[in-house]
Design a protein around this motif. Structure first.
Motif, PDB file in Angstrom:
ATOM      1  N   THR A 181       0.837  -1.060   0.470  1.00 15.12           N
ATOM      2  CA  THR A 181       0.410  -0.164  -0.293  1.00 15.12           C
ATOM      3  C   THR A 181       1.113   1.551   0.455  1.00 15.12           C
ATOM      4  N   ILE A 182       1.078   1.957  -1.198  1.00 10.78           N
ATOM      5  CA  ILE A 182       1.222   3.208  -1.253  1.00 10.78           C
ATOM      6  C   ILE A 182       0.648   4.663  -0.700  1.00 10.78           C
ATOM      7  N   ASP A 183       0.671   5.708  -0.385  1.00 14.66           N
ATOM      8  CA  ASP A 183      -0.053   6.206  -0.609  1.00 14.66           C
ATOM      9  C   ASP A 183      -1.861   6.047  -0.100  1.00 14.66           C
ATOM     10  N   GLY A 184      -1.715   5.190   0.344  1.00  8.49           N
ATOM     11  CA  GLY A 184      -4.007   4.922   0.951  1.00  8.49           C
ATOM     12  C   GLY A 184      -3.910   3.631  -0.766  1.00  8.49           C
ATOM     13  N   THR A 185      -3.062   3.290  -1.454  1.00  9.96           N
ATOM     14  CA  THR A 185      -3.237   2.802  -2.562  1.00  9.96           C
ATOM     15  C   THR A 185      -2.792   1.359  -3.014  1.00  9.96           C
ATOM     16  N   GLU A 186      -3.589  -0.239  -3.036  1.00  8.02           N
ATOM     17  CA  GLU A 186      -3.011  -1.491  -3.031  1.00  8.02           C
ATOM     18  C   GLU A 186      -2.549  -1.845  -4.792  1.00  8.02           C
ATOM     19  N   TYR A 187      -1.333  -2.973  -3.903  1.00  5.26           N
ATOM     20  CA  TYR A 187      -0.901  -2.763  -5.384  1.00  5.26           C
ATOM     21  C   TYR A 187      -0.674  -4.731  -4.366  1.00  5.26           C
ATOM     22  N   THR A 188      -0.894  -5.413  -5.296  1.00  6.96           N
ATOM     23  CA  THR A 188      -0.306  -6.686  -5.118  1.00  6.96           C
ATOM     24  C   THR A 188       1.308  -7.013  -5.377  1.00  6.96           C
ATOM     25  N   ALA A 189       1.586  -7.847  -5.039  1.00  9.13           N
ATOM     26  CA  ALA A 189       3.340  -8.018  -4.894  1.00  9.13           C
ATOM     27  C   ALA A 189       3.969  -7.787  -7.099  1.00  9.13           C
ATOM     28  N   GLU A 190       2.951  -8.430  -7.190  1.00 12.83           N
ATOM     29  CA  GLU A 190       3.599  -8.354  -8.732  1.00 12.83           C
ATOM     30  C   GLU A 190       3.677  -6.957 -10.242  1.00 12.83           C
ATOM     31  N   ASN A 191       2.568  -6.058  -9.215  1.00  5.59           N
ATOM     32  CA  ASN A 191       2.639  -5.042 -10.053  1.00  5.59           C
ATOM     33  C   ASN A 191       2.909  -3.442  -9.219  1.00  5.59           C
ATOM     34  N   ALA A 192       3.519  -3.775  -7.930  1.00  2.11           N
ATOM     35  CA  ALA A 192       3.959  -3.027  -7.675  1.00  2.11           C
ATOM     36  C   ALA A 192       5.318  -2.236  -7.817  1.00  2.11           C
ATOM     37  N   THR A 193       5.599  -1.266  -7.892  1.00  2.00           N
ATOM     38  CA  THR A 193       6.732  -0.740  -8.313  1.00  2.00           C
ATOM     39  C   THR A 193       6.948   0.253  -7.423  1.00  2.00           C
ATOM     40  N   VAL A 194       8.127   0.594  -6.989  1.00  2.00           N
ATOM     41  CA  VAL A 194       8.276   1.684  -6.098  1.00  2.00           C
ATOM     42  C   VAL A 194      10.171   2.025  -6.529  1.00  2.00           C
ATOM     43  N   SER A 195       9.487   3.723  -6.058  1.00  2.00           N
ATOM     44  CA  SER A 195      11.321   4.224  -6.254  1.00  2.00           C
ATOM     45  C   SER A 195      11.706   4.958  -5.336  1.00  2.00           C
ATOM     46  N   PHE A 196      12.357   4.939  -4.943  1.00  5.25           N
ATOM     47  CA  PHE A 196      13.034   5.757  -4.162  1.00  5.25           C
ATOM     48  C   PHE A 196      14.154   7.310  -4.238  1.00  5.25           C
ATOM     49  N   ASN A 197      13.434   8.415  -4.645  1.00  6.48           N
ATOM     50  CA  ASN A 197      14.368   9.523  -4.790  1.00  6.48           C
ATOM     51  C   ASN A 197      15.103   9.743  -3.504  1.00  6.48           C
ATOM     52  N   ASN A 198      16.341  10.086  -3.964  1.00  6.37           N
ATOM     53  CA  ASN A 198      17.179  10.807  -2.967  1.00  6.37           C
ATOM     54  C   ASN A 198      18.013  11.566  -3.359  1.00  6.37           C
ATOM     55  N   ILE A 199      18.341  13.113  -3.016  1.00  4.67           N
ATOM     56  CA  ILE A 199      18.193  14.188  -3.193  1.00  4.67           C
ATOM     57  C   ILE A 199      19.824  14.263  -2.354  1.00  4.67           C
ATOM     58  N   TYR A 200      20.517  14.328  -2.855  1.00  6.27           N
ATOM     59  CA  TYR A 200      21.928  15.847  -2.711  1.00  6.27           C
ATOM     60  C   TYR A 200      22.133  16.798  -3.067  1.00  6.27           C
ATOM     61  N   ASP A 201      22.087  17.379  -2.076  1.00  4.79           N
ATOM     62  CA  ASP A 201      22.334  19.280  -2.409  1.00  4.79           C
ATOM     63  C   ASP A 201      23.106  19.963  -1.923  1.00  4.79           C
ATOM     64  N   GLU A 202      23.513  21.107  -1.214  1.00  2.00           N
ATOM     65  CA  GLU A 202      23.648  21.470  -0.676  1.00  2.00           C
ATOM     66  C   GLU A 202      23.753  23.327  -1.193  1.00  2.00           C
ATOM     67  N   GLU A 203      24.014  23.797   0.337  1.00  2.00           N
ATOM     68  CA  GLU A 203      24.303  25.618   0.136  1.00  2.00           C
ATOM     69  C   GLU A 203      25.626  25.714   0.724  1.00  2.00           C
ATOM     70  N   THR A 204      25.979  27.016   0.126  1.00  2.00           N
ATOM     71  CA  THR A 204      27.015  27.818   0.964  1.00  2.00           C
ATOM     72  C   THR A 204      26.895  28.702   1.376  1.00  2.00           C
ATOM     73  N   HIS A 205      28.088  29.133   2.657  1.00  2.00           N
ATOM     74  CA  HIS A 205      27.522  30.800   3.056  1.00  2.00           C
ATOM     75  C   HIS A 205      29.604  30.953   2.897  1.00  2.00           C
ATOM     76  N   VAL A 206      29.554  32.282   3.272  1.00  2.00           N
ATOM     77  CA  VAL A 206      30.868  33.825   3.424  1.00  2.00           C
ATOM     78  C   VAL A 206      30.040  34.703   3.990  1.00  2.00           C
ATOM     79  N   PHE A 207      31.202  35.108   5.340  1.00  2.00           N
ATOM     80  CA  PHE A 207      31.085  35.897   5.697  1.00  2.00           C
ATOM     81  C   PHE A 207      32.172  36.746   5.619  1.00  2.00           C
ATOM     82  N   THR A 208      32.041  37.979   5.521  1.00  2.00           N
ATOM     83  CA  THR A 208      33.143  38.922   5.470  1.00  2.00           C
ATOM     84  C   THR A 208      32.880  39.875   6.363  1.00  2.00           C
ATOM     85  N   GLY A 209      33.976  40.764   6.325  1.00  2.00           N
ATOM     86  CA  GLY A 209      34.215  42.053   6.804  1.00  2.00           C
ATOM     87  C   GLY A 209      35.116  43.297   6.223  1.00  2.00           C
ATOM     88  N   ASN A 210      35.081  44.078   6.950  1.00  2.00           N
ATOM     89  CA  ASN A 210      35.933  45.491   6.737  1.00  2.00           C
ATOM     90  C   ASN A 210      36.539  45.787   7.994  1.00  2.00           C
TER      91      ASN A 210
END
Length: 168
Positions: A28-57
């Motif tokens: 059962t995926i999000d409330g919809t039932e599938y049999t083992a024969e017709n269920a296809t599940v994919s997992f989406n792993n996301i790798y991302d990043e952010e950066t930051h730089v501190f400066t001064g005078n």
């Protein structure tokens, strides 16, 4: 006869004994039932990043810069109390501005973030020993918060700016 049940968020696998020497499964995926024969599940792993730089005078008021003038600045990652002397605080870097630096600016190394969360920083000038100079005692506080947007992308929000002037 249920012999196994695995549930994770909106994903459920129900394993049953068919009582004929075989096992069966429903998914059962999000409330919809599938049999083992017709269920296809994919997992989406996301790798991302952010950066930051501190400066001064560094701004020197009351006199001109002279050979030998050197000013140092430190960046700390702290807890939410902004206490750079606490056990959980970590010094991330020291930058130096000298008479020879025409711009009198400094930039700390880029910080890379890979996970959601809030990060707290203190940027301060280190009191030196130049006679007649009153060093800037202001400790600047910064907060960088990372969240995920509707597309599950990492998003950075600065609670404060990224650059400050230190005045002596």
């Amino acid at each position: 006869n249920i012999i196994g049940l695995l549930k994770y968020n909106n994903f459920v696998i129900n394993v049953v004994d068919n009582l004929d020497g075989t096992l069966g499964a429903t998914v059962t995926i999000d409330g919809t039932e599938y049999t083992a024969e017709n269920a296809t599940v994919s997992f989406n792993n996301i790798y991302d990043e952010e950066t930051h730089v501190f400066t001064g005078n560094k701004v020197l008021s009351g006199r001109e810069w002279i050979a030998g003038d050197t000013f140092s600045f430190e960046l700390y990652e702290t807890g939410s109390d902004f206490d750079e002397t606490a056990a959980d605080a970590q010094k991330l870097g020291t930058e130096v501005v000298t008479f020879a630096d025409a711009s009198k600016a400094f930039t700390f190394d880029e910080i890379t973030y890979k996970n959601v969360g809030t990060h707290y920083y203190v940027i301060k000038e280190v009191a030196g020993t130049i006679g007649g100079i009153t060093y800037d005692s202001q400790e600047y506080r910064a907060t960088v918060t990372l969240t995920r947007d509707d597309n599950n992308q990492l998003v950075k929000k600065d609670a404060l700016g990224t650059s400050w002037n230190f005045i002596a």
